[in-house]
Design a protein around this motif. Structure first.
Motif, PDB file in Angstrom:
ATOM      1  N   HIS A 283      30.791  33.277  24.683  1.00 50.16           N
ATOM      2  CA  HIS A 283      30.729  34.636  24.142  1.00 50.16           C
ATOM      3  C   HIS A 283      31.398  34.699  22.770  1.00 50.16           C
ATOM      4  CE1 HIS A 283      30.993  38.978  23.854  1.00 50.16           C
ATOM      5  NE2 HIS A 283      30.054  39.001  24.772  1.00 50.16           N
ATOM      6  N   LYS A 284      30.586  34.908  21.748  1.00 53.36           N
ATOM      7  CA  LYS A 284      31.048  34.860  20.365  1.00 53.36           C
ATOM      8  C   LYS A 284      32.077  35.951  20.047  1.00 53.36           C
ATOM      9  CE  LYS A 284      27.742  34.167  17.445  1.00 53.36           C
ATOM     10  NZ  LYS A 284      26.630  34.260  16.493  1.00 53.36           N
ATOM     11  N   ALA A 285      31.891  37.159  20.586  1.00 48.93           N
ATOM     12  CA  ALA A 285      32.771  38.278  20.249  1.00 48.93           C
ATOM     13  C   ALA A 285      34.085  38.276  21.031  1.00 48.93           C
ATOM     14  CB  ALA A 285      32.039  39.603  20.474  1.00 48.93           C
ATOM     15  N   ALA A 286      34.112  37.632  22.195  1.00 49.66           N
ATOM     16  CA  ALA A 286      35.333  37.640  23.012  1.00 49.66           C
ATOM     17  C   ALA A 286      35.574  36.261  23.627  1.00 49.66           C
ATOM     18  CB  ALA A 286      35.221  38.705  24.095  1.00 49.66           C
ATOM     19  N   PRO A 287      35.679  35.239  22.787  1.00 51.40           N
ATOM     20  CA  PRO A 287      35.860  33.884  23.332  1.00 51.40           C
ATOM     21  C   PRO A 287      37.232  33.711  23.977  1.00 51.40           C
ATOM     22  CG  PRO A 287      36.157  33.866  20.957  1.00 51.40           C
ATOM     23  CD  PRO A 287      35.698  35.256  21.326  1.00 51.40           C
ATOM     24  N   GLY A 288      37.264  32.900  25.021  1.00 51.16           N
ATOM     25  CA  GLY A 288      38.529  32.585  25.660  1.00 51.16           C
ATOM     26  C   GLY A 288      39.157  33.730  26.427  1.00 51.16           C
ATOM     27  N   THR A 289      38.367  34.764  26.769  1.00 50.92           N
ATOM     28  CA  THR A 289      38.924  35.926  27.460  1.00 50.92           C
ATOM     29  C   THR A 289      38.153  36.215  28.746  1.00 50.92           C
ATOM     30  OG1 THR A 289      37.471  37.538  26.365  1.00 50.92           O
ATOM     31  CG2 THR A 289      39.531  36.969  25.237  1.00 50.92           C
ATOM     32  N   THR A 290      38.798  36.945  29.633  1.00 50.31           N
ATOM     33  CA  THR A 290      38.135  37.381  30.859  1.00 50.31           C
ATOM     34  C   THR A 290      36.964  38.298  30.520  1.00 50.31           C
ATOM     35  OG1 THR A 290      40.228  37.241  32.013  1.00 50.31           O
ATOM     36  CG2 THR A 290      38.512  38.530  33.077  1.00 50.31           C
ATOM     37  N   ASN A 291      37.157  39.155  29.533  1.00 49.47           N
ATOM     38  CA  ASN A 291      36.088  40.064  29.116  1.00 49.47           C
ATOM     39  C   ASN A 291      34.875  39.274  28.618  1.00 49.47           C
ATOM     40  OD1 ASN A 291      35.160  42.762  28.741  1.00 49.47           O
ATOM     41  ND2 ASN A 291      35.422  42.483  26.550  1.00 49.47           N
ATOM     42  N   GLY A 292      35.113  38.230  27.854  1.00 53.21           N
ATOM     43  CA  GLY A 292      34.016  37.383  27.378  1.00 53.21           C
ATOM     44  C   GLY A 292      33.295  36.716  28.534  1.00 53.21           C
ATOM     45  N   ALA A 293      34.042  36.285  29.551  1.00 52.10           N
ATOM     46  CA  ALA A 293      33.427  35.669  30.733  1.00 52.10           C
ATOM     47  C   ALA A 293      32.543  36.674  31.454  1.00 52.10           C
ATOM     48  CB  ALA A 293      34.501  35.135  31.674  1.00 52.10           C
ATOM     49  N   LEU A 294      33.039  37.903  31.636  1.00 47.51           N
ATOM     50  CA  LEU A 294      32.266  38.942  32.314  1.00 47.51           C
ATOM     51  C   LEU A 294      31.001  39.277  31.533  1.00 47.51           C
ATOM     52  CD1 LEU A 294      31.971  41.158  34.509  1.00 47.51           C
ATOM     53  CD2 LEU A 294      33.270  42.643  32.978  1.00 47.51           C
ATOM     54  N   LEU A 295      31.146  39.534  30.246  1.00 49.20           N
ATOM     55  CA  LEU A 295      29.981  39.895  29.433  1.00 49.20           C
ATOM     56  C   LEU A 295      28.956  38.767  29.376  1.00 49.20           C
ATOM     57  CD1 LEU A 295      31.838  41.742  26.533  1.00 49.20           C
ATOM     58  CD2 LEU A 295      30.438  42.780  28.349  1.00 49.20           C
ATOM     59  N   SER A 296      29.411  37.525  29.304  1.00 52.22           N
ATOM     60  CA  SER A 296      28.463  36.415  29.256  1.00 52.22           C
ATOM     61  C   SER A 296      27.757  36.251  30.596  1.00 52.22           C
ATOM     62  CB  SER A 296      29.166  35.116  28.859  1.00 52.22           C
ATOM     63  OG  SER A 296      29.980  34.652  29.911  1.00 52.22           O
ATOM     64  N   GLY A 297      28.439  36.561  31.697  1.00 53.25           N
ATOM     65  CA  GLY A 297      27.798  36.532  33.012  1.00 53.25           C
ATOM     66  C   GLY A 297      26.709  37.573  33.117  1.00 53.25           C
ATOM     67  N   GLN A 298      26.966  38.744  32.558  1.00 56.02           N
ATOM     68  CA  GLN A 298      25.947  39.795  32.554  1.00 56.02           C
ATOM     69  C   GLN A 298      24.749  39.375  31.705  1.00 56.02           C
ATOM     70  OE1 GLN A 298      28.445  43.030  31.246  1.00 56.02           O
ATOM     71  NE2 GLN A 298      28.892  43.660  33.345  1.00 56.02           N
ATOM     72  N   ARG A 299      25.023  38.729  30.565  1.00 56.79           N
ATOM     73  CA  ARG A 299      23.934  38.252  29.703  1.00 56.79           C
ATOM     74  C   ARG A 299      23.092  37.208  30.426  1.00 56.79           C
ATOM     75  NH1 ARG A 299      23.784  33.623  28.282  1.00 56.79           N
ATOM     76  NH2 ARG A 299      26.024  33.344  28.056  1.00 56.79           N
ATOM     77  N   ALA A 300      23.743  36.257  31.075  1.00 57.63           N
ATOM     78  CA  ALA A 300      23.015  35.203  31.782  1.00 57.63           C
ATOM     79  C   ALA A 300      22.203  35.795  32.936  1.00 57.63           C
ATOM     80  CB  ALA A 300      23.980  34.139  32.294  1.00 57.63           C
ATOM     81  N   ALA A 301      22.765  36.776  33.635  1.00 57.75           N
ATOM     82  CA  ALA A 301      22.025  37.428  34.726  1.00 57.75           C
ATOM     83  C   ALA A 301      20.783  38.119  34.183  1.00 57.75           C
ATOM     84  CB  ALA A 301      22.918  38.428  35.448  1.00 57.75           C
ATOM     85  N   GLU A 302      20.909  38.757  33.035  1.00 58.40           N
ATOM     86  CA  GLU A 302      19.747  39.412  32.418  1.00 58.40           C
ATOM     87  C   GLU A 302      18.692  38.371  32.028  1.00 58.40           C
ATOM     88  OE1 GLU A 302      18.710  42.294  28.654  1.00 58.40           O
ATOM     89  OE2 GLU A 302      20.666  42.477  29.607  1.00 58.40           O
ATOM     90  N   GLU A 303      19.119  37.227  31.504  1.00 55.10           N
ATOM     91  CA  GLU A 303      18.173  36.168  31.150  1.00 55.10           C
ATOM     92  C   GLU A 303      17.424  35.673  32.387  1.00 55.10           C
ATOM     93  OE1 GLU A 303      20.600  33.236  29.230  1.00 55.10           O
ATOM     94  OE2 GLU A 303      20.786  34.403  27.380  1.00 55.10           O
TER      95      GLU A 303
END
Length: 166
Positions: free
Chosen positions: A99-119
């Motif tokens: 996650h480019k906007a929130a790397p290394g964070t729990t928030n980045g992990a959550l948002l990237s999981g949502q992105r992958a689920a959408e994909e």
């Protein structure tokens, strides 16, 4: 929650020492540190930790206390590269390291999981559309929740593609 939340991240040799403490001792240590960081507020109205969740990442067999961080010569496009599904779209990647906007964070992990689920949901919709000749997701920007609800509704009504055919 309506209450302040404190996130405390340890590094170095302190990690080993604190991870060996009991939870109540970690809470007492946190209160001691806060009283030193904010002496005026502490003197006016002492507070205490109401609820403590302490994860001992160093003892976690899957992470061993590791987390991702940017290398000195890292380029922002590398996050996009790490987040890209494999060429056959069978393996999707998520995590704080993608996650480019929130790397290394729990928030980045959550948002990237949502992105992958959408994909994944977009892929399922495309496969079902190809098999049925009917559009399955009206708007790609509608999100994984809409796609998942649409797929669940079609599957429940019997008009969805059986999982074995995907």
């Amino acid at each position: 929650t309506g209450s302040p939340i404190l996130s405390w991240m340890l590094a170095g040799s302190h990690v080993t020492h604190v991870e060996m403490m009991e939870d109540h001792e970690v809470g007492e240590l946190a209160n001691e540190i806060l009283s030193r960081l904010f002496p005026e507020q502490w003197t006016r109205q002492p507070w205490s930790i109401v609820k403590l969740k302490f994860k001992r990442w160093g003892a976690d067999i899957f992470s061993r206390g590791a987390y991702s961080y940017d290398a000195v010569d890292a380029h922002p496009d590398q996050y996009d590269d790490l987040a890209t599904a494999d060429a056959d779209a069978r393996l999707f990647f998520c995590g704080e390291h993608t996650h480019k906007a929130a790397p290394g964070t729990t928030n980045g992990a959550l948002l990237s999981g949502q992105r992958a689920a959408e994909e994944v949901m977009q892929l399922i919709g495309s496969v079902q559309e190809a098999m049925s000749g009917q559009p399955t997701v009206a708007d790609a920007g509608a999100g994984a929740g809409t796609a998942a609800a649409s797929l669940a509704q079609r599957t429940a009504s019997g008009s969805g593609t059986p999982k074995s055919r995907l």
